[in-house]
Design a protein around this motif. Sequence first.
Motif, PDB file in Angstrom:
ATOM      1  N   THR A  62      58.536  50.972  43.347  1.00 13.73           N
ATOM      2  CA  THR A  62      57.916  50.062  44.310  1.00 13.73           C
ATOM      3  C   THR A  62      56.574  49.535  43.821  1.00 13.73           C
ATOM      4  OG1 THR A  62      58.980  51.234  46.136  1.00 13.73           O
ATOM      5  CG2 THR A  62      57.096  49.831  46.681  1.00 13.73           C
ATOM      6  N   PHE A  63      55.796  50.409  43.168  1.00 11.92           N
ATOM      7  CA  PHE A  63      54.428  50.052  42.788  1.00 11.92           C
ATOM      8  C   PHE A  63      54.243  49.909  41.275  1.00 11.92           C
ATOM      9  CE2 PHE A  63      54.014  52.106  46.938  1.00 11.92           C
ATOM     10  CZ  PHE A  63      53.243  51.168  47.619  1.00 11.92           C
ATOM     11  N   LYS A  64      55.315  49.691  40.543  1.00  8.55           N
ATOM     12  CA  LYS A  64      55.219  49.638  39.092  1.00  8.55           C
ATOM     13  C   LYS A  64      54.279  48.543  38.590  1.00  8.55           C
ATOM     14  CE  LYS A  64      59.299  46.688  38.415  1.00  8.55           C
ATOM     15  NZ  LYS A  64      60.620  46.583  37.722  1.00  8.55           N
ATOM     16  N   ASP A  65      54.134  47.454  39.355  1.00  3.89           N
ATOM     17  CA  ASP A  65      53.265  46.355  38.958  1.00  3.89           C
ATOM     18  C   ASP A  65      51.892  46.418  39.624  1.00  3.89           C
ATOM     19  OD1 ASP A  65      55.215  45.181  37.296  1.00  3.89           O
ATOM     20  OD2 ASP A  65      56.157  44.215  39.031  1.00  3.89           O
ATOM     21  N   ALA A  66      51.611  47.524  40.298  1.00  7.72           N
ATOM     22  CA  ALA A  66      50.303  47.700  40.926  1.00  7.72           C
ATOM     23  C   ALA A  66      49.293  48.178  39.888  1.00  7.72           C
ATOM     24  CB  ALA A  66      50.398  48.704  42.073  1.00  7.72           C
ATOM     25  N   ILE A  67      48.023  47.915  40.152  1.00 10.26           N
ATOM     26  CA  ILE A  67      46.958  48.378  39.257  1.00 10.26           C
ATOM     27  C   ILE A  67      46.916  49.905  39.259  1.00 10.26           C
ATOM     28  CG2 ILE A  67      44.448  48.446  38.938  1.00 10.26           C
ATOM     29  CD1 ILE A  67      45.674  45.809  38.135  1.00 10.26           C
ATOM     30  N   LEU A  68      46.707  50.494  38.096  1.00 10.82           N
ATOM     31  CA  LEU A  68      46.576  51.942  37.988  1.00 10.82           C
ATOM     32  C   LEU A  68      45.231  52.376  38.552  1.00 10.82           C
ATOM     33  CD1 LEU A  68      47.626  54.673  36.934  1.00 10.82           C
ATOM     34  CD2 LEU A  68      46.497  54.145  34.752  1.00 10.82           C
ATOM     35  N   LEU A  69      45.262  53.253  39.537  1.00 10.73           N
ATOM     36  CA  LEU A  69      44.045  53.777  40.149  1.00 10.73           C
ATOM     37  C   LEU A  69      43.579  55.007  39.382  1.00 10.73           C
ATOM     38  CD1 LEU A  69      45.220  53.503  43.859  1.00 10.73           C
ATOM     39  CD2 LEU A  69      43.954  51.811  42.513  1.00 10.73           C
TER      40      LEU A  69
END
Length: 259
Positions: A174-181
């Motif tokens: 789901t979050f593969k393209d989200a920025i790494l926190l």
Amino acid sequence: MSLANPFLSYPDITTKELIFGCHITGIFDVNRNNTLQDDDFGLVEKWSTSIKNLNLKAILFHNNFSEKTQKTFESDHLAFVEIKYDTRFNPNVFRYFVYLEFLKIHSKVIEKIFVTDVSDVVAVKNPFKEKLLLTNPDTIFCGDEPKLLENDWMIEHASHLRSKIPSYCLYESTFKDAILLNCGIIGGNIKVMFPFLNKLWHIHETYNHDNKTAFTGDMGAFNYLIRTEFNSNLIHGEPVNTVFKMFEELRQDCWFRHK
């Protein structure tokens, strides 16, 4: 799993806004590929100096500083709290138990906190005076990195948690393209930080206690929890932190510098 009270000393807490840091030695550090030396204040001195220069107050939880070192460096800005380290958990993970237990004791006094790394993070501005934080009391503020969640390092790092948490693969997809926190800087109002730390420690205590991989699981658990339960109340990156690993020494517009 039952863990004993980790605290061997207590400071008097009257401050409503605090920075927490944790420095544990005597165990091999998989991120640095070595074992940190005991009683070496130089490893945290830049962090400590930045706290003092901004007239902030911080607590450094530790298992290794001598009484002489503590007396030399303790001040109105820095208090030492000695802890008993539980070797069943990696230091990067155990710190969350320490923070949570401390907040349980002092939650009626402390109103806002940031928990940060201490060897590669320094404070640049007082975050507790920033309008962005003051006007977003339900928000978690954290650092990030100039890469996406789906990257080779994170895929390896999360291998243990992926095998333990049923919904982990769905979260990664789901979050593969989200920025790494990045969990080297996390903060906000106690009313959001306390439940966050409680849930984060639950993940580690339940799913990460038997981690035998070469990776700590701290970044995996942190990103998983934030993205799945706190994503709607999240501010990351600038102005919370400078660009990770860019060594932006001259920047003064962010709250913290992370390498």
